[in-house]
Structure formats: C-alpha cells, structure tokens
Design a protein around this motif. Structure first.
Motif, PDB file in Angstrom:
ATOM      1  N   GLY A 136     -12.646 -10.869  -4.545  1.00  8.30           N
ATOM      2  CA  GLY A 136     -13.169 -10.945  -3.194  1.00  8.30           C
ATOM      3  C   GLY A 136     -12.242 -10.427  -2.118  1.00  8.30           C
ATOM      4  N   LEU A 137     -11.064  -9.931  -2.490  1.00 10.16           N
ATOM      5  CA  LEU A 137     -10.119  -9.350  -1.534  1.00 10.16           C
ATOM      6  C   LEU A 137     -10.106  -7.839  -1.718  1.00 10.16           C
ATOM      7  CD1 LEU A 137      -7.877  -9.553   0.611  1.00 10.16           C
ATOM      8  CD2 LEU A 137      -6.243  -9.880  -1.265  1.00 10.16           C
ATOM      9  N   TYR A 138     -10.409  -7.121  -0.644  1.00  9.19           N
ATOM     10  CA  TYR A 138     -10.491  -5.661  -0.686  1.00  9.19           C
ATOM     11  C   TYR A 138      -9.478  -5.061   0.294  1.00  9.19           C
ATOM     12  CZ  TYR A 138     -14.997  -6.485  -2.993  1.00  9.19           C
ATOM     13  OH  TYR A 138     -15.982  -6.890  -3.854  1.00  9.19           O
ATOM     14  N   LEU A 139      -9.020  -3.858  -0.023  1.00  9.33           N
ATOM     15  CA  LEU A 139      -8.125  -3.114   0.866  1.00  9.33           C
ATOM     16  C   LEU A 139      -8.752  -1.766   1.168  1.00  9.33           C
ATOM     17  CD1 LEU A 139      -4.672  -3.663  -0.939  1.00  9.33           C
ATOM     18  CD2 LEU A 139      -5.792  -5.155   0.728  1.00  9.33           C
ATOM     19  N   ALA A 140      -8.494  -1.238   2.375  1.00  4.87           N
ATOM     20  CA  ALA A 140      -9.028   0.083   2.733  1.00  4.87           C
ATOM     21  C   ALA A 140      -8.207   0.694   3.850  1.00  4.87           C
ATOM     22  CB  ALA A 140     -10.495  -0.023   3.158  1.00  4.87           C
ATOM     23  N   GLY A 141      -8.020   2.017   3.783  1.00  3.11           N
ATOM     24  CA  GLY A 141      -7.335   2.738   4.853  1.00  3.11           C
ATOM     25  C   GLY A 141      -5.863   2.943   4.576  1.00  3.11           C
ATOM     26  N   GLN A 142      -5.072   3.022   5.646  1.00  2.00           N
ATOM     27  CA  GLN A 142      -3.648   3.311   5.489  1.00  2.00           C
ATOM     28  C   GLN A 142      -2.904   2.243   4.705  1.00  2.00           C
ATOM     29  OE1 GLN A 142      -3.035   4.863   9.812  1.00  2.00           O
ATOM     30  NE2 GLN A 142      -1.373   5.747   8.639  1.00  2.00           N
ATOM     31  N   VAL A 143      -3.476   1.054   4.635  1.00  2.00           N
ATOM     32  CA  VAL A 143      -2.859   0.002   3.836  1.00  2.00           C
ATOM     33  C   VAL A 143      -2.892   0.365   2.352  1.00  2.00           C
ATOM     34  CG1 VAL A 143      -4.947  -1.376   3.479  1.00  2.00           C
ATOM     35  CG2 VAL A 143      -2.742  -2.522   3.594  1.00  2.00           C
ATOM     36  N   CYS A 144      -3.714   1.357   1.992  1.00  2.00           N
ATOM     37  CA  CYS A 144      -3.765   1.850   0.609  1.00  2.00           C
ATOM     38  C   CYS A 144      -2.866   3.073   0.397  1.00  2.00           C
ATOM     39  CB  CYS A 144      -5.195   2.212   0.224  1.00  2.00           C
ATOM     40  SG  CYS A 144      -6.321   0.812   0.171  1.00  2.00           S
ATOM     41  N   GLY A 145      -2.183   3.519   1.438  1.00  2.00           N
ATOM     42  CA  GLY A 145      -1.269   4.641   1.283  1.00  2.00           C
ATOM     43  C   GLY A 145      -1.814   5.981   1.729  1.00  2.00           C
ATOM     44  N   THR A 146      -2.924   5.986   2.472  1.00  2.08           N
ATOM     45  CA  THR A 146      -3.477   7.252   2.935  1.00  2.08           C
ATOM     46  C   THR A 146      -3.050   7.536   4.367  1.00  2.08           C
ATOM     47  OG1 THR A 146      -5.512   6.173   3.678  1.00  2.08           O
ATOM     48  CG2 THR A 146      -5.491   7.045   1.445  1.00  2.08           C
ATOM     49  N   SER A 147      -3.370   8.733   4.838  1.00  8.47           N
ATOM     50  CA  SER A 147      -3.155   9.094   6.242  1.00  8.47           C
ATOM     51  C   SER A 147      -4.466   9.629   6.778  1.00  8.47           C
ATOM     52  CB  SER A 147      -2.057  10.161   6.371  1.00  8.47           C
ATOM     53  OG  SER A 147      -2.514  11.391   5.816  1.00  8.47           O
ATOM     54  N   GLY A 148      -4.673   9.535   8.077  1.00  7.08           N
ATOM     55  CA  GLY A 148      -5.839  10.170   8.671  1.00  7.08           C
ATOM     56  C   GLY A 148      -6.989   9.221   8.933  1.00  7.08           C
TER      57      GLY A 148
END
Length: 607
Positions: free
Chosen positions: A363-375
C-alpha cells in the motif's frame, strides 16, 4: 474534516507527480487527500518552466491519452510552442512549449480544486504509518494524523533537501521552502534503501536589463500544435526566445574559481544529471570547447524574468555576477534569484514492484524524483501510473501495466525497475527500441483504448477519439480502394515524390471530406511507414512470449537448479514481474533465462 475519516489514497507532495496521482485517484472515484507543504506551490515549475522536448514530448502526450492533466495545462499556459527535430522523421519529432509558470500553476490548482473526491491539506509529512506491514496513513510534523488505505510519496527534491550556493548550505526542497527531513528517515525506517542525487538551476534575470541586440532571436512555430488530443488549436499569443553563448573568458573565470564550486570542492559528493550538467561540469568535461549555447527563455507571458537555460551553476554569488558580465547581452543584467545546486534523498526504484508499490510495505507507492528521475514529464507519468495502480489494488483488480512496446511510460517504468540508477534518469527517444511505433502523434491510438478499459477517461474524450479513428479509416479506405494509372492512391501516397504526398487535400474527394490536420497527418505516416511498422509489429510479437511468463513474487531463486550465483542475487533483489523483465536486468544472461524457462515449465507454471 472528521478525525475518524479514512481516505482511500493519500498523496504526499503537490508537484507534477502528485498532481497526476491525486487527479487520477479522484477521477477513479477514490476518496483522496493531497498533503502539500504549501497550497500556493502546487504545480510549481521550480526549474525551467517548459514542458516537452526530446522523449519528454512523447511522455506528455501519453499522459494526455491516459486522461492526465499536464497536456491540458501546457496548452493553456504555453507561451512558445516548437516541434523539435522537424527535419527528421516522425519517430523522433517531439513537441516542446515554454510555459507561463504562473498560469501553469493556476491551471493545475484550479483543476485539482474542481475534483469532487479530492481534499487538499497543507502540511509537511513526517512519517508513514503502518499496520501489520501495510501503509495505514501519515503523520505531519505538527502532529496531525491522516488515515488511508494507500500512501503515494511524490516528495520531489524535498527529502533532506540541501541547496548549495558556493560555501552556503541552505536546507530546503527548493528556493524558499523547507525540506522533508523526517519523512526521509521514516522511509529508511521502513527498510527502504536511501541514496543521494543532485540537480541544479541557473540564475533568473530581470528581462528589462538584458541587451537583446547582442543575442539571436528564436521564434516559435507559426502554426503551433496543441499537446492535448482534446484541443484543436493554440489561441494565445506566442512570445520569442533568444540565444547567446558563453566564451573563453567565462570558462577561464570558472576555472579560476573551481575550488569555490561545491561540485569540485568536495562539498557535494552526489551525482548530477549527465544530460543537463552545470556550466562548471561542461567546461571541465569539454575543455577544448570555446562556447556553450544559452537559451534565454521567459518565465511568464509578461516576460518579467528570464531563464538562461544552459548555465545551471552553484558557484558563489560573486562568481555568478562576474560570469554574467562576460556573456553577450548579460553585461548589465540584474540577478533576480541566484543559481544553486540541490542535493536530495531518493529511493532506488529497484525496490518497487511493477505497479510502483514498494516491496517492503504493502500500500506504499513512490513516484517522481523520489524514484531517481529528473523532469516534470517523467514525474507526472509516474504519478499517474502509481495512482492508477493504487486504486486498482484496493479494488482487487489486476495491475495496470504498460509495456515497453506500448509507450515511453512503459520504457521508463521498465528501465527504473531493472537498472540501478546512478544519476537522475531522463527520458530520450534513444531509450526506446520501438520508437518508430511510439510516436508523439499516435499516443492516443496506442493508449486511449487502454485508458478506456481502466476507467481513466471521460466519455467526451472517448467519443472524440472514436471520431478520429473513424475519420482515419474512412480516408485510408478511400485511398486503398481508388486506383489511377494502375496503382491505388495509397500506393501513390507511399512514393516520396508523388504530388499526392505533397498535398493530400489536392484530391477532390479528400478535400470534400475536410478531415482535421491530425487525421491527415496520421494517414500520411501510416502510409509512409506501413512496411516498417509491420516488421516492427512482428518483432514485438516474437519477443512478447517472454513477457507472458509471469514470475511469482515468492519464488526462491536460490533454489533454482543451475542458476548462476550472480543471477540468483540480482533476481532476488529485483523480483521481476515476468521473464521479459528478467532478461533486461543487468547481469542476467540468455542462459539464465533459459534456466528459468526450464524451471518454470517443470514447476507447471508455463506451457
């Protein structure tokens, strides 16, 4: 708000990932809460206020095809639109638009405010609450507790964010906003591995103090094309951008002050983006290059401040001032905000399932720069993807999975889950092996039917899509069944020097049909690439057999006979969703895949 209320989905962060996650969860009917440090920062474009570009334009159109808001926002707030790589083929042509950052924020904030199932609360998330190994809500730094069935973290650069200007160290997620230090520690406490990345931004300049006579003018497209498939045209007035260059004097100045640059003094140890480096990195990496291009891009329609794209820096303020004095057009430019570098925590995405749910905590999801991406675009796509899957899991439905051959979103998801990120990940067309199919123009044809099945799009969007498909089929049927000089019009359209290809509406029947430009564009591309697309389709089908072999999440790879030790370790770490994904993990060989195929067949789990 009643204290006992329990939300379906709680989104942490109001950036581009958070906006799409909150939007899709609410639109799917989930009772959703968005928690952000400041309401007026939702939709902030803290770096370059632009959307799209190489690879990123394709992502934006895919987000739109799936019912997201980013394309609608940039169509509303865009102030200069350009199709990049226009001289090349459609596979690598990418739309890009400069945005009025104020109008963009306002549009996204108004959009979220219009959603029936969404509440927004100001607060700094400090802790992920769990019960029996499952996400159960969050606690903010001021002690408030919100209960929820799923939590999606879209914290951007705020996790232990630290900004650098020379020797100055300023805690913050971006200029003027506090970091989320406790949240980072909470994620670590849940067993997630935390690493560190770096990015940066240039000075902002007072537009009225720039001498544009010393720069090159760059206009937008004469007939700009919208990003959203829901829009037919761009109505607002476009503004121009400008180009100038660094020079040997600038480079020498920076070299003389390199010991004061945090990137080279040892003050910053984390890795920055390879494809968007600081000016310090550029002159060190390319010592023989005499100049570097700087795009002078407005931040608002009023053109009050300019973003000098190409000179991101973290050198001290006095060095930034001296550098500007050496650049044509900037000799008397007034600095509104100084450039800075920012270090922040992130969680390598190899810790996520294919749905972007963490492997450690259900039930815990991650998305965006917290996953190591840029932009912005990469973040928005992940937010939408994580949001859809969070809601579907709560409903007991199958995951919403997008494959590499279906979308750039699928390429990004697969890359993040199978490759350990050592620098901020950025999308490029070169990352997609099926880029001839994954074009910006056909994102709706690839993804809107999937979005319809998943309940992501409105009836209005679906009806508009169906009309477009019907129009394409009508034109193509006419071209394939009408013959002149022994050849069908379709065959003639495939000839590069045929007059019909130069102007499809020169045919009286098609002119009478008066199809929209996007329909004519689709027909032209279908005809031109028919043979190539057929071959690519056969290739995709040939490789899809591995994607169909699902690997159980609880498989013990150390008990698989004849599997190499390195393969056992890598497979146990990644826990791939299927054999196709397993084959793309670094260190996994074709022999390892064969061993797994034999094992799965012997276990009766595949044909």
């Amino acid at each position: 708000m009643a204290k006992h209320k329990k939300y379906d989905c709680i989104i942490i962060g109001g950036g581009h990932a958070g906006i799409e996650a909150a939007g899709v969860c609410a639109n799917m009917g989930a009772d959703t809460l968005l928690v952000t440090i400041r309401f007026d920062s939702i939709g902030e474009m803290s770096c370059n206020p632009s959307i799209g570009g190489i690879g990123k334009g394709q992502l934006t159109r895919e987000i739109d095809a799936l019912g997201g808001v980013m394309a609608l926002a940039i169509d509303h707030a865009g102030i200069q639109f350009r199709l990049l790589n226009r001289s090349k083929g459609p596979a690598v042509q990418s739309p890009r638009a400069q945005a009025d950052k104020t109008a963009y924020k306002r549009f996204t904030q108004d959009y979220l405010a219009s959603l029936d199932n969404l509440e927004i609360a100001e607060g700094n998330a400090a802790e992920i609450l769990t019960e029996d190994g499952k996400a159960a809500g969050i606690r903010t730094t001021d002690g408030r507790v919100y209960s929820g069935k799923a939590v999606i973290v879209t914290a951007g650069t705020f996790l232990r964010g630290l900004m650098h200007i020379g020797e100055e160290r300023i805690p913050g997620g971006r200029r003027g906003e506090e970091p989320a230090n406790e949240l980072s520690e909470s994620l670590r406490g849940l067993g997630l591995s935390i690493e560190r990345l770096k990015t940066g931004t240039p000075v902002r300049l007072d537009s009225s103090t720039i001498d544009y006579s010393k720069t090159e003018r760059q206009d937008g497209d004469e007939n700009p094309r919208p990003f959203s498939f829901m829009n037919e045209r761009i109505e607002q007035k476009q503004v121009c951008c400008w180009i100038t260059y660094t020079n040997p004097a600038v480079h020498e100045l920076l070299r003389e002050n390199m010991e004061r640059a945090p990137l080279y003094s040892g003050q910053i140890n984390s890795t920055g983006p390879r494809y968007c480096p600081s000016i310090e990195t550029k002159i060190m990496r390319f010592p023989d290059k005499q100049n570097h291009q700087i795009f002078i891009e407005p931040e608002t329609a009023e053109e009050l401040t300019m973003y000098p794209n190409g000179i991101s820096t973290s050198v001290p303020r006095d060095v930034q001032e001296s550098m500007l004095r050496q650049i044509p057009g900037f000799e008397n430019a007034r600095v509104v905000h100084y450039g800075y570098a920012i270090e922040y925590d992130y969680c390598p995405a190899t810790q996520l399932k294919i749905t972007f749910e963490t492997k450690n905590v259900s039930g815990l999801y991650l998305a965006g720069q917290v996953c190591g991406t840029s932009g912005y675009e990469e973040a928005a796509a992940q937010g939408l993807y994580a949001g859809v899957n969070a809601v579907r899991q709560m409903r007991g439905e199958e995951p919403f999975i997008i494959r590499r051959d279906q979308a750039y979103i699928g390429v990004m998801v697969d890359d993040l889950l199978t490759k350990h990120i050592t620098e901020p990940y950025r999308m490029f067309t070169s990352r997609a092996e099926y880029r001839l199919t994954l074009r910006a123009d056909n994102a709706d044809r690839r993804l809107t039917p999937l979005a319809r099945e998943a309940g992501l799009i409105s009836e209005q969007r679906w009806q508009r899509y169906q009309k477009k498909i019907a129009d394409i089929q009508t034109v193509e049927k006419y071209l394939k069944t009408t013959r002149t000089a022994g050849r069908s019009l379709w065959q003639q359209l495939q000839q590069p020097d045929n007059p019909l290809r130069q102007n499809l509406k020169s045919d009286e029947v098609i002119a009478a049909m008066n199809p929209p430009e996007e329909v004519l564009e689709a027909v032209m591309i279908d005809a031109k690439y028919e043979g190539y697309l057929s071959r690519q389709e056969r290739l995709v089908k040939g490789l899809s057999s591995l994607e169909k072999v699902l690997l159980p999440a609880d498989i013990d790879y150390f008990s698989v006979p004849h599997l190499r030790s390195e393969a056992k370790e890598r497979l146990t770490e990644i826990k791939p969703h299927n054999l196709g994904q397993a084959s793309r993990i670094g260190g996994i060989t074709p022999a390892d895949i064969t061993v797994l195929q034999v094992y799965m067949k012997a276990a009766g789990k595949t044909a």
